[in-house]
Design an enzyme around this catalytic site. Structure first.
Site, short mmCIF file in Angstrom:
data_model
loop_
_atom_site.label_atom_id
_atom_site.label_comp_id
_atom_site.label_asym_id
_atom_site.label_seq_id
_atom_site.Cartn_x
_atom_site.Cartn_y
_atom_site.Cartn_z
N CYS A 102 -86.86 -13.55 28.29
CA CYS A 102 -86.43 -14.16 29.54
C CYS A 102 -85.12 -14.92 29.34
CB CYS A 102 -87.55 -15.04 30.09
SG CYS A 102 -87.35 -15.57 31.81
N ALA A 103 -85.09 -16.22 29.59
CA ALA A 103 -83.88 -17.01 29.40
C ALA A 103 -83.70 -17.46 27.95
CB ALA A 103 -83.91 -18.24 30.31
#
Length: 183
Positions: A102-103
């Site tokens: 994800c991030a």
């Protein structure tokens, strides 16, 4: 048995964190969760967890891998931890697994280990990963680095880690027992 660190910071993505912890433990791996700043950490969607320890108590000599869940501001809070960045640098120098979804690949960038490597992230975070060879595949492997796109990829991401750390047979057994659709 391989020992995997999963750090947790305020605002972590719950699906990614818990899926990784659960599946890696089902695979028989030793997973230790470590909170950034506290053992009691709240995820981005209000789920509170108690980590096994805090990041300052982690001995890198024991570790075989680090797996970073994303979420915001969780990934930014992980990125801002000097202790975690130092752990990632040391593991990478030893060619041990550094994985992020994800991030969270922004943490790998901040640790300085993405230079010229293939990597992916949640859409839009490519701008925060200028040193890598950015990909848009769901899961990307480049040497000792594994990155994934986001919450919907959590199971595929962790199964890739299981295969990397153990073997394809263990991954397939887990997929079968958990009724996970394989490719």
């Amino acid at each position: 048995m391989a020992k995997i660190l999963i750090p947790l910071a305020e605002g972590f993505e719950e699906i990614e964190a818990v899926t990784n912890i659960d599946v890696l433990r089902r695979a028989g791996l030793d997973v230790i969760t470590a909170g950034i700043g506290s053992k009691n950490i709240e995820g981005d969607h209000g789920i509170k967890v108690e980590a096994d320890t805090v990041i300052s108590e982690i001995d890198t000599a024991d570790l075989d891998a680090v797996v970073l869940p994303g979420g915001m501001p969780g990934a930014a809070n992980l990125r801002d931890s000097n202790e975690l960045r130092n752990i990632i640098k040391k593991l990478n120098e030893e060619n041990k697994l550094c994985a992020a979804v994800c991030a969270a690949p922004i943490v790998l960038e901040a640790a300085g280990i993405l230079d010229g490597k293939k990597a992916t992230s949640y859409p839009g975070f490519d701008k925060d990963m200028p040193s890598c060879n950015y990909q848009e595949d769901r899961v990307v492997i480049d040497g000792n680095l594994i990155t994934g796109r986001g919450p919907g990829v959590a199971m595929e991401f962790v199964m890739t880690i299981v295969e990397y750390l153990l073997d394809e047979e263990t991954k397939e057994e887990l997929q079968k027992s958990m009724l996970v659709k394989s490719k």
